[in-house]
Every structure is written in structure tokens, then in C-alpha cells.
Design a protein around this motif. Structure first.
Motif, short mmCIF file in Angstrom:
data_model
loop_
_atom_site.label_atom_id
_atom_site.label_comp_id
_atom_site.label_asym_id
_atom_site.label_seq_id
_atom_site.Cartn_x
_atom_site.Cartn_y
_atom_site.Cartn_z
N THR A 99 0.84 -1.20 0.00
CA THR A 99 0.00 0.00 0.00
C THR A 99 0.88 1.25 0.00
OG1 THR A 99 -1.44 -1.26 1.43
CG2 THR A 99 -1.94 1.08 1.18
N LYS A 101 2.25 4.87 0.75
CA LYS A 101 2.21 5.61 2.01
C LYS A 101 1.08 6.64 2.04
CE LYS A 101 6.93 5.89 3.74
NZ LYS A 101 8.12 6.74 3.68
N GLY A 102 0.77 7.22 0.88
CA GLY A 102 -0.24 8.27 0.86
C GLY A 102 0.32 9.56 1.41
N GLY A 103 -0.58 10.35 1.97
CA GLY A 103 -0.15 11.65 2.50
C GLY A 103 -0.63 12.76 1.59
N ALA A 104 -1.15 13.83 2.18
CA ALA A 104 -1.61 14.95 1.36
C ALA A 104 -1.65 16.22 2.20
CB ALA A 104 -3.01 14.68 0.81
N PHE A 105 -1.46 17.32 1.53
CA PHE A 105 -1.67 18.60 2.18
C PHE A 105 -3.17 18.89 2.21
CE2 PHE A 105 2.75 19.67 0.75
CZ PHE A 105 3.27 19.74 2.03
N HIS A 106 -3.56 19.62 3.21
CA HIS A 106 -4.93 20.09 3.31
C HIS A 106 -5.24 20.95 2.08
CE1 HIS A 106 -8.40 22.24 4.95
NE2 HIS A 106 -8.45 21.33 5.91
N MET A 331 -10.74 11.70 7.21
CA MET A 331 -9.76 11.03 6.34
C MET A 331 -10.28 10.90 4.90
SD MET A 331 -6.85 10.42 7.65
CE MET A 331 -6.16 9.21 6.54
N SER A 332 -11.55 10.48 4.75
CA SER A 332 -12.01 10.24 3.38
C SER A 332 -12.17 11.55 2.61
CB SER A 332 -13.30 9.43 3.36
OG SER A 332 -14.22 10.00 4.24
N LEU A 334 -9.79 14.19 3.23
CA LEU A 334 -8.40 14.59 3.00
C LEU A 334 -7.71 13.69 1.98
CD1 LEU A 334 -7.45 15.36 6.71
CD2 LEU A 334 -7.85 17.01 4.89
N GLU A 335 -8.06 12.38 2.00
CA GLU A 335 -7.41 11.44 1.09
C GLU A 335 -7.63 11.81 -0.37
OE1 GLU A 335 -7.18 7.28 3.66
OE2 GLU A 335 -9.05 7.86 2.67
N GLU A 338 -4.84 13.77 -2.24
CA GLU A 338 -3.54 13.18 -2.56
C GLU A 338 -3.17 13.52 -4.00
OE1 GLU A 338 -3.15 8.94 -2.10
OE2 GLU A 338 -3.87 9.14 -0.04
#
Lengths: 343, 821
Positions: A99, A101-106, A331-332, A334-335, A338
Motif C-alpha cells: 500500500t 504511504k499516501g499523504g496529502a496537504f490540506h 480522512m475520506s 483529505l485522502e 492526494e
């Protein structure tokens, strides 16, 4: 002579070896420690000294010839073995890798970075200012004296009689003018606070970006050129700009600037309520009082300032219907950012 | 502010404009129209009854034939009322009409007879609140076929215009009409003749030729002695005061036209007198106050309130004065809080017969301060806070008296009282062509400029290249040349302004150390798979302090909480001192919505106060829960280790000097007492991480593996970085050696690892943990370490490696209760 015989048998055996393992066994029989070549070498010492060099050379040649045959045969066998292995290989490549790592700025951060970068490429420097401000920086220095009705428009959170939460990023204008003497060009994104009831388009905590440009002989056309450049960078080269007269105590003349609609590009749609235009922010030439308050001589220096709402821009840019979604941090939500388009 | 199109039209002819055109004009001139709504009554027309006969199937009903057009056949309407007669003019509501109360009119059969609509009563039309038992019979002069709303003049369009705070002069129908008269270059007209007992001229600042008067009768101001005195003690706060007594007025409900117009402008009708004062405010921008004259004891005094004195206000608030408020008093009691609200004792009531109308000017700052402090934001205080022009106070008063006579009868008692002065003079401003061009970026045509200034009622004189402009008295917002430039830009529009990117002068470089650092932190954390959260800076103090407890967070004493003096609600009443409570709320929200995996971070400010100084510190906080399972990762780790490694990684990437994770004492009520670590760099605590306190999970009914942490970036920013040193990679081969140890549970592994690192010879390039498992022997963990060994100038032999390793292992076994497996 024995030499030719040995070579022939060895060649035959090498050629008949069915796989690299068998081949290796053949090599060991001839070239190994106890192999044919070694026993021939042992015979060497039984010969008369004058015969030895010739015999020795023969053994060497024999050894090299066998080695060469071995290497050639090995290449052939290896090739077919690998081909065979590959042909029988099984790995389900449809399986996913680990999977990511993901991660995102607002999304608001993304808009701040996107808009900031447009201005920093032009040569603006990014600065910041405190969120707790004094009455002077937030109001008085910006030509909003204590009994000025403009204060009604920005309902303010107070901490005590002197301190408040800044209601706009404009105090950074004063702080920058004080710290950095002109000419200057700065942008200052950050959080601002107003006593607004929370609803789908209002939040008591939101974000703005301030821009300030101070130089000699600055005009409205410079301001319009700059904001037009900004909108084209943000929305593509077809973006258009419109100025509408407006009032802000700290700019004179003042204007509100609109962009051609992000969605319909000016034809009229539900986003722009059929007007083809979207309101982006306020701007104007810096009021002489503001320059004086920062001890800059308004006869020598002029400038323009502009502001824009980052939350609003993010709502528009990403088609988000409700400002409250920004502060739930689900989370859903912010995701999804990405892979939001940026840079 | 709301404006009625019809009302504006009374002062300036707008018959050639649609409301939309007017809205567009205002928008283009910097007066943003925020909403436009039409008030219309479609499908309701005036008809005439041509025949009436009884309904064949119902005793109480009759059928009326009603004509709405001379040439067409009459319509048939079933009607229950007894009052209509043949020839009566009536209100015909046809299919599609919607009457007040969402009463939809349809054609339908009533007891077998078709009714093509209804004949409406006053109540059904909203004209009267009481049912008079019959339908509305109009005067015989009412034109057949016309729309009722046109006939009654109730069709209107309401414009909601944003008036900038510096344009007080526009805050009335007369004010906006005056502006429109300039913008449209049309004369201003009065539908009534304004009367001023002193100068007998009205002065709105409009040059004489541009104002027209209708020929309505003058109001007879009878010279008559006042029966009481008015005295203004505070002329600074009350620069102008006027008033008029009226006798024998009849208090009652307002007529329909008055009530309807106020209603359209968002004001509920009270009674005829109060409604007229509202009317004047909307027409002139002059707040009025009406007193019941018979409740007054002695004269009127305009003075400061007595400290601790009280007054029951109109809204039933019992006000207690501080002593700095301006009040209107009689000899014995407070009558009104000047410019803000009236008192109950002198209010107009059903029994009122004689009244005193006040038309005064109170200082904006004082009214604003008093209204704010007492939380009384009335229409009057709003207007006074923005500003009221004494120039028109008397005209407004006289207009009020005239309207009161019209709707409530009564007669004027004496001449109006007037005290105070004002001036029409205004400072002139000089500007020249160069200044105009330079600020706007294009060549401004001077003739057009002066024309516009004149249209705006300014006096303009030209001397050489200089233009001297004297704005009219009501333009308090035009003071300096920049104001003239703005006025021009507003009138001409901004479309003429060309677009030009300025050439940049070189700037001094800014030391943006902190911003750069924060950006780098944010990028690094995001790249490690975290999602950025943004929370409000304000929090619920009770929840916040319950969560954090009283202990310091990462070496920062929380200090006194910082409260907002005027929060929106109590759950947003103080400034945050940690980002964790906010992230915890996010966690709860996520869990409620079934989000069982989360990696949130927030980078933001916490607020502290030491003495009188406020401090803002940068923090980085994390909330981590759940693991994403995939086919390659069958053995998920505790989230705390994810967080620990993320921070280790972050610290490496920002070149932090050696850091340590240590146990700590003290209560962080939100953390698990056995699963928490303090992060120290150079002896300074810069942050902490930990698993959630199971009690907290239980209280909030959440489950799962949750960890959190917070770093003080303001501290981290100032810690010097490790210096970067390049090392040439060795060409010699390296060798791996593993060693497995049994380590008792009470001995932490990090200490062993650090011991090895500090005791290993230089040839041991790397020492790392490669295997860890429990369950080999009770009370012990089996841990494997790997050494990467490489000679510095020659390849090491097996023997050499062993002799390098021996002393370190010996020392380790001597110092720690560990065994080699």
C-alpha cells in the motif's frame, strides 16, 4: 596419440551432457583435482627432461581446448535452461504492491502553496505576521480609527482592550513596511478570524492571502496587470479579470476584482449565478495614511495591495460545497487531495 | 440596506429604467446590489360586476358575472359574501394568482357551478388583518382590467444595496436618489414641498436648478409659544437638537400604503406615529423619537446620565447607567437613551393624545459605544453610529409632522424648537493631470473629469494645470486627492485601466528561516504518508484543559488560559495551547464515521501568555490510528512505532543533532502511562509521543490502536543542525555479521544498541536491529543485531573481525544481564 582421443571423448561427453549439472560433472572428470588432465600432469615427472616441455605444452593445449568446449556448451545449455525456466514462470502480476504511504496537504494549504508560488515566481517574498494583533496594526494603522464604522463590517474577537485576533492579513502590510523599507513586494498568507456564525460559506477561522507592492509611481494599471497575470496562471491563459469600484479604508482608490468563471469561463452557469464572473477579492492603491502610519513618505512611494480568501478559492477550485468540510479533517475527505492538481 | 424602487422613483424619475438596469448601474458605481426582489401580485385585477344571481344548488352562495375587459364576455365567479352589488368594482383573483398565506387560486366547480376565480376580501389580500365579512369594494373610479398592485401601488422591487461605511450620505431613499440624480444626470424632485421656517429653502446640497418641487400645500407652521423648555447641556455630543409638539393625534393602526411599504423594507408596523418615525428614517436617514407629551414632567434636558440611574427601555430591558451615556430627561426621570432607544414611561401608547417629536444629531462615537456596551443595536443607533446630517434634521421633522397629520390627524402646537449649528462649507482639494494619470495608468480626459465632479455637485475651478474641487457638504468621504482619483475611477469604471506588469526593483533578501523551516517540515511529514489537518485556533476551554491536564506540554508551562472576551459560543471560548485536543476531536469525528485508519498531522500555532505578553509558538502534532493491511504485510506493528519512526525520519531529514527517546514522569492524562516517550535533543525536551490512555478511549467509546504526539517547532527551529560532511565510499568489500542476544524484558533494547554503537571499533560501519521476537524464553526477548564491517585500508580477515568484535561483546555481557543465543 592419446591427446586426440582424449579430446574427442571429452568433446563428445560435453556435447552430450543434458544439463549444466551433468556438464559440470564432465568438466570435473577432465579438469578437476582428480581428473584426466591432473593424472596426465602426474605422468610428466616420469618423462625424460627433454621430452617434458613438448608433453607439457600438449597437456596445456588439451586442457584449454576442453575448457573452451566446456564454456561454449555451458552457454548453450544455460540459455535453454533459462528460457525453459522463464517459460514455466508464474507470478500474478495483477497483485498490488505494498500500500502506498499516501499523504496529502490540506486543500487550503494546497491553494496557499499554489497561489504563493505564482507570486514568488514574479519576485514576491513570502512573509508572515502574528495572529494576535494589537488594535493599532489591525485597525488604526490601516486608516480605521476607533469610532470608524468600518469596524462594524469585521466583527472582531477581542482578548483584552488592546489585543484581538486579526480580522484580515492586512496588518502584515504595516509590519512589513516597518521592517523592510521600500521598494518591496511581499505576500502574506495566513489564518484570520471574524465573529461570523458558522454556516456553509462562513467560518470564524479562515485564511487569506495579502499582497503588497511598494515602489515609485505605482498605478492602478500595475495592479490590474499583476492580478491579471495571477488569474491567468491560476486558471489558464483564457482567464479574464474585471475590476469593480469598492471601498476599503486602507486603499484609495479601491476595487473588487473578479475572475471569469472557473467553470463556464464567462458564459454563465450556476457557480457564477449566471453572471460569468466570480468575486476573488479586494484591492487598491495603498492609502497615503497607511504609508504614513508605517513612516513611509507617500509623496515618494506608492503601492498597491490586494487580498483574497484562500478558503473561498479552495471551495471554487475543487468544487467543494461547504466550508465546514475543511475543518472536520475527515480522512475520506483529505485522502481525495492526494492527487489534487497542483503545480 | 433595503431600498424601494417605487420610493426612489418618487424623488427621481426612473420610469425609463428596469430595476435590473438600476442594479447594474449601482454595481458599476461601487454600490453593490446584493439582492433584488420583486413584490408583485400577478393575476389579480380590477373587475366590475355585471350581474348577480343565486347559486342553484347552495342557499348561501351566489354567482357573480364579472367583467375585466370591455369587449370580452364576463367571467363567472361563485361568491359567498353578501355585500357585492351589480356595478361594484371588485378585486378579481384569477387562476394562477397566489394570495398572502400561499393561497393559490384555481378554477374549480363549487356545488356543480364553475367558478373562474374568486372575489377577494381585504383580509385575503393582506390589506386588513380583520375580516369585515365582505369582499373588497373599490371606488367607482378604479380602472377595469388594471392590475390591483399597480392601482394600489404595491408592486415594487426591493434592492438590497451594500452601502460602504464611508457613504453615510446614501443611507436613505433621498440620499440614494440624490446620488442617482448625479449618476443619471436627471433632476431631483420633491413630491412634497419641503419647508424650513428659517430660510424657507431646502438644501440637500443640490444646485438649485437641478431640484424640482411639486405643488403640494405647505405645512402651516403656526407661531405658538412652547409650553416647556428644551435644554441641551452636552453640545459636543448633541450638536443639533430640534423638536415639535403636536396636539390631539389619534393613535391607531397605520394605513395600508404605510404599513405595506415598511413591510417591504423589512420593518413591522407598530402604530401610525411610530411607523411615521420609521418612514422618516428610511426617507431622510434621520432617526426620530416620539414622546408621549403628557407623561413628561417639566422640560426636556439633553445631558449625561446619572451614574447608577436606571431606565426601563422600550424593549423591557432595565438599563443601569454608568454615567457617560447621553440621555434625554425631563425634570424627574430618564426619557430615552439618546439615539439608541426610548424609555417605556414616555412611549407612545394607545392612550397617547399629545406628542413631542425629536429630530436631533448625536455624536457617532458616543452612540456607538453606548449601544455596543448595552448590546442595543437599534435602527436608530446604527444610523447615528454611521452619521446623521443636521442640515436636513429640520426638513425631516417637518415632513414627519405633515405625514402625522395625514395619518393620525392632530395639530401643531407652537413652532419647532431648534438649537445647534452646522456648516455647508467643505475643504477644497487640488489635483492635476499628472497626478491623475500617474495613479490610474492612463491619460485621464480633464474635461470629462471636471464634468463628472460638477455632476456630483462639487464646485470646480481650474487654475493653470490645477483643478480645485470642493465637494458638497454631504460627501464627508472626499478629503484628499486620492479620494478624487477614486471618485473618478468609480464614475468612469475600471475597464479603461490598462494591464501592465510592474518592473521589479531589486529587494533586500528576507531572512525567512522560520517559514522555510515550517514548509520543509510540512513537506517531510506529508511525504511520510500523513494527511494535513487544519483546526480552529479557538477551543472549548473546559474540554481543552480536561484533555491536557495541568502538566507542561513539552517543557512549556501552559500558563493562564487566554479567553476571548466575546466568543461566538462557549465551545469556542479560548485560544488553544496544544494542537492535540483539536486532533483528538478530529479522531472522534472520524471514528464516528467509520474511518478506522488515520494519519493526521497539523502544523500550527499554540498561544501562551506570560505576564502581559502574548506568545505564539509553532507546533507539529500527530494523531495516528489503525493500520492499512495488505498482502505483503501480515504482521502489523503498533501505531506508536509508526509515529516514532516518522519523527526519527523527520529529524534525520532536517539534520537534527542526536536525539533520544526517554521515559518520563508527570501526568499527561491523555497518554498511556507505560507507552509514552519524551523526545530530547541536547538535553532539551522538544516533544513527546504516546499511545492513548485506555481510560480516554473508554470514556469516548472508541476502540483501536491510537497514538499521538506533539513537537515544539519553535524550539526545534533554534537547535543547531548537524554539519553535513561528505565521506568517500570505501572500495573495499564489506562483511555482515549477526549476533543474537536474549534480553530480559526489563532491559530496554535501545540502551544495548547504543552501548554497541559507542563501544564498537571504527570498522563496524553500521549496527542495526534485524530481528526481534518474544516467546523464546519467558521474560526474555530474542534480539538479533547486524554489524556491517569494513576495513579502512585493507580487507579484513575472519580472524581480524573476530578480534575486533570480542572486546565489545565481552563488555556488553559484563554490563548487561543479557546472554548470547
Amino acid at each position: 596419440m592419446k591427446y586426440q582421443e582424449i579430446l574427442k571423448t571429452a568433446k563428445d561427453e560435453l556435447s552430450q551432457a543434458p544439463d549444466t549439472n551433468a556438464l559440470y560433472q564432465v568438466r570435473v572428470r577432465y579438469l578437476g583435482k582428480n581428473g584426466t588432465i591432473t593424472s596426465l600432469m602426474k605422468e610428466l615427472k616420469n618423462l625424460s627432461p627433454e621430452k617434458r616441455p613438448a608433453f607439457g605444452q600438449q597437456i596445456n593445449e588439451l586442457k584449454n581446448a576442453i575448457e573452451e568446449h566446456y564454456q561454449n556448451r555451458k552457454k548453450t545449455l544455460k540459455k535453454s535452461e533459462i528460457s525453459h525456466e522463464v517459460s514455466k514462470d508464474f507470478l500474478d502480476l495483477s497483485l498490488p504492491g505494498p500500500t502506498p504511504k499516501g499523504g496529502a496537504f490540506h486543500p487550503i494549504e494546497q491553494i496557499i502553496q499554489k497561489t504563493s508560488s505564482i507570486f514568488t515566481h514574479l519576485g514576491y517574498k513570502k512573509v508572515s505576521g502574528p495572529l494576535i494583533e494589537t488594535d493599532w496594526y489591525n485597525f488604526s494603522a490601516l486608516n480605521i480609527p476607533p469610532d470608524h464604522p468600518s469596524r462594524d463590517n469585521q466583527d472582531t474577537f477581542y482578548l483584552d482592550s488592546e489585543h484581538l485576533l486579526r480580522t484580515h492579513t492586512s496588518p502584515v502590510q504595516i509590519r512589513s513596511l516597518e521592517r523592510l523599507k521600500p521598494p518591496l513586494a511581499i505576500i502574506a498568507p495566513g489564518a484570520v478570524f471574524r465573529r461570523d456564525e458558522i454556516d456553509s460559506s462562513h467560518s470564524p477561522h479562515f485564511h487569506q492571502m495579502e499582497g503588497l507592492f511598494i515602489d515609485r509611481k505605482v498605478s492602478m494599471s500595475h495592479l490590474k496587470g499583476t492580478l491579471s497575470y495571477f488569474l491567468k496562471e491560476l486558471q489558464g491563459s483564457s482567464a479574464k479579470i474585471r475590476f469593480r469600484p469598492s471601498f476599503f479604508p486602507f486603499t484609495e482608490p479601491s476595487a473588487e476584482y473578479d475572475s471569469s468563471c472557473f467553470i463556464c469561463k464567462g458564459k454563465g452557469c450556476s457557480l457564477c449565478k449566471g453572471t460569468g464572473w466570480i468575486e476573488i477579492g479586494g484591492c487598491g492603491l495603498v492609502h497615503p495614511q497607511v504609508l504614513k502610519a508605517s513612516e513611509v513618505n507617500p509623496e515618494k512611494w506608492q503601492g498597491f495591495a490586494f487580498g483574497m480568501g484562500m478558503d473561498r478559492l479552495a471551495l471554487l477550485e475543487y468544487g467543494i460545497p461547504d466550508i465546514r468540510l475543511f475543518y472536520e479533517n475527515r480522512m475520506s475527505f483529505l485522502e481525495q487531495f492526494e492527487n489534487a492538481l497542483f503545480f | 440596506m433595503l431600498y424601494s424602487f417605487n420610493w426612489l422613483n418618487e424623488f427621481i424619475s426612473l420610469s425609463d429604467l428596469q430595476p435590473q438596469d438600476l442594479a447594474q448601474l449601482l454595481n458599476e458605481r461601487g454600490l453593490e446590489v446584493e439582492a433584488l426582489s420583486s413584490e408583485k401580485l400577478d393575476h389579480v385585477v380590477i373587475g366590475q360586476i355585471t350581474k348577480i344571481y343565486p347559486h342553484p344548488n347552495a342557499d348561501k352562495l351566489q354567482i357573480c358575472h364579472v367583467k375585466k375587459d370591455k369587449d370580452q364576455a364576463p367571467l363567472s365567479i361563485v361568491c359567498g359574501a353578501k355585500n357585492p352589488k351589480t356595478g361594484d368594482k371588485v378585486v378579481l383573483c384569477l387562476e394562477g394568482a397566489v394570495l398572502p398565506g400561499n393561497f393559490k387560486i384555481q378554477e374549480r366547480k363549487i356545488r356543480g357551478e364553475l367558478s373562474q376565480g374568486i372575489l377577494a376580501s381585504k383580509k385575503e389580500l393582506g390589506i386588513s388583518s380583520e375580516d369585515d365579512g365582505g369582499i373588497f369594494i373599490l371606488p367607482t373610479s378604479a380602472p377595469i382590467g388594471s392590475r390591483l398592485d399597480e392601482y394600489l401601488k404595491t408592486n415594487d422591487t426591493i434592492l438590497d444595496v451594500f452601502i460602504p461605511p464611508n457613504r453615510v450620505d446614501l443611507m436613505s431613499h433621498i440620499g440614494l436618489a440624490r446620488e442617482l440624480s448625479s449618476l443619471l444626470d436627471k433632476p431631483f424632485r420633491f413630491p412634497f414641498e419641503p419647508y424650513h421656517h428659517k430660510s424657507n429653502t431646502s438644501n440637500l446640497g443640490i444646485p438649485k436648478g437641478q431640484m424640482k418641487y411639486s405643488k403640494s400645500p405647505k405645512l402651516p407652521f403656526v407661531p405658538y409659544k412652547n409650553s416647556f423648555n428644551v435644554k441641551v447641556y452636552e453640545t459636543d455630543i448633541c450638536p443639533y437638537y430640534s423638536g415639535q409638539m403636536m396636539k390631539d393625534v389619534q393613535i391607531g393602526p397605520s394605513p395600508y400604503w404605510l404599513k405595506k411599504r415598511l413591510e417591504l423594507l423589512g420593518v413591522n408596523s407598530v402604530n401610525n406615529i411610530v411607523d411615521i418615525t420609521t418612514w422618516i428614517l428610511l426617507e431622510w436617514g434621520q432617526p426620530l423619537h416620539a414622546f408621549d407629551l403628557d407623561t413628561l414632567e417639566g422640560g426636556i434636558h439633553v445631558k449625561k446620565a446619572k451614574s447608577k440611574d436606571q431606565m426601563l427601555a422600550l424593549n423591557e430591558d432595565q438599563l443601569t447607567f454608568r454615567g457617560d451615556e447621553l440621555v434625554i430627561r425631563d425634570d424627574k426621570k430618564n426619557l430615552a437613551l439618546a439615539g439608541v432607544i426610548g424609555g417605556k414611561s414616555s412611549a407612545i401608547s394607545d392612550k397617547t393624545k399629545n406628542i413631542f417629536i425629536e429630530s436631533a444629531v448625536f455624536a457617532p462615537y458616543d452612540v456607538r459605544r453606548t449601544a455596543r456596551r448595552l448590546g442595543l443595536n437599534t435602527a436608530s443607533s446604527f444610523q447615528f453610529s454611521r452619521g446623521v446630517f443636521p442640515h436636513t434634521s429640520m426638513l425631516a421633522l417637518q415632513r414627519a409632522c405633515s405625514l402625522i397629520q395625514q395619518v393620525a390627524g392632530g395639530s401643531l402646537q407652537g413652532s419647532p424648537y431648534e438649537e445647534g449649528s452646522f456648516s455647508f462649507a467643505q475643504k477644497s482639494i487640488t489635483i492635476n493631470q499628472e497626478q491623475l494619470n500617474e495613479r490610474l495608468g492612463y491619460e485621464v480626459p480633464l474635461n470629462e473629469f471636471t464634468d463628472w465632479m460638477k455632476k456630483m455637485n462639487s464646485k470646480v475651478t481650474k487654475r493653470f494645470s490645477n483643478i480645485k474641487v470642493t465637494p458638497p457638504y454631504y460627501r464627508k468621504d472626499v478629503n484628499i486627492k486620492e479620494d478624487l482619483i477614486e471618485e473618478w475611477a468609480r464614475l468612469k469604471g475600471y475597464d479603461f485601466v490598462p494591464k501592465e506588469l510592474p518592473v521589479f526593483a531589486p529587494q533586500k533578501s528576507l531572512n525567512n528561516k522560520e517559514l522555510n523551516f515550517l514548509e520543509r517540515i510540512k513537506h517531510t511529514v506529508k511525504e511520510q504518508g500523513y494527511y494535513q489537518a487544519i483546526n480552529y485556533s479557538f477551543v472549548d476551554h473546559t474540554l481543552h484543559s480536561e484533555f491536557l491536564g495541568e502538566k507542561p506540554v513539552a517543557d512549556i508551562p501552559l500558563g493562564p488560559p487566554i479567553f476571548l472576551t466575546n466568543p461566538i459560543t462557549q465551545d469556542l471560548n479560548s485560544l488553544r495551547q496544544s494542537l492535540l485536543p483539536g486532533l483528538f476531536q478530529n479522531l472522534l469525528f472520524n471514528m464516528r464515521h467509520g474511518e478506522d485508519f488515520g494519519r493526521l498531522f497539523e502544523q500550527g500555532i499554540s498561544f501562551f501568555k506570560t505576564g502581559n505578553r502574548f506568545e505564539e509558538k509553532q507546533y507539529l502534532s500527530f494523531m495516528v490510528w489503525g493500520q492499512k493491511k495488505d498482502i505483503w504485510n501480515s504482521n502489523p506493528r503498533p501505531t506508536l512505532f509508526d509515529l516514532k519512526s516518522s519523527i526519527d525520519n523527520l529529524l534525520t531529514l532536517i539534520q537534527a543533532p542526536d536525539w533520544t527517546w526517554t521515559d518520563f514522569e508527570g501526568s499527561f492524562p491523555f497518554l498511556h502511562t507505560k507507552r509514552r516517550l519524551l523526545l530530547k535533543i541536547q538535553g532539551q525536551t522538544v516533544g513527546f509521543i504516546g499511545a492513548i490512555n485506555p481510560m480516554l478511549s473508554d470514556q469516548n467509546k472508541i476502540r483501536g490502536d491510537i497514538s499521538m504526539g506533539e513537537l515544539n517547532l519553535s524550539l526545534l527551529l533554534n537547535i543547531p543542525k548537524t554539519e553535513f560532511k561528505f565521506q568517500k565510499p570505501s572500495l573495499l568489500p564489506s562483511v555482515k555479521r549477526d549476533i543474537s542476544l536474549l534480553i530480559p524484558n526489563e532491559q530496554n533494547v535501545e540502551e544495548i544498541l547504543n552501548f554497541m554503537k559507542s563501544h564498537a571499533p571504527a570498522e563496524f560501519r553500521q549496527i542495526s536491529l534485524v530481528d526481534y521476537y518474544e516467546g523464546v524464553q519467558k521474560g526474555f526477548r530474542s534480539v538479533s543485531f547486524r554489524f556491517i564491517i569494513q576495513g579502512s585500508d585493507k580487507t579484513l580477515s575472519e580472524k581480524q573481525i573476530s578480534s575486533l568484535q570480542q572486546p565489545m561483546v565481552k563488555a556488553l555481557l559484563k554490563k548487561y544481564p543479557v546472554q548470547i543465543r
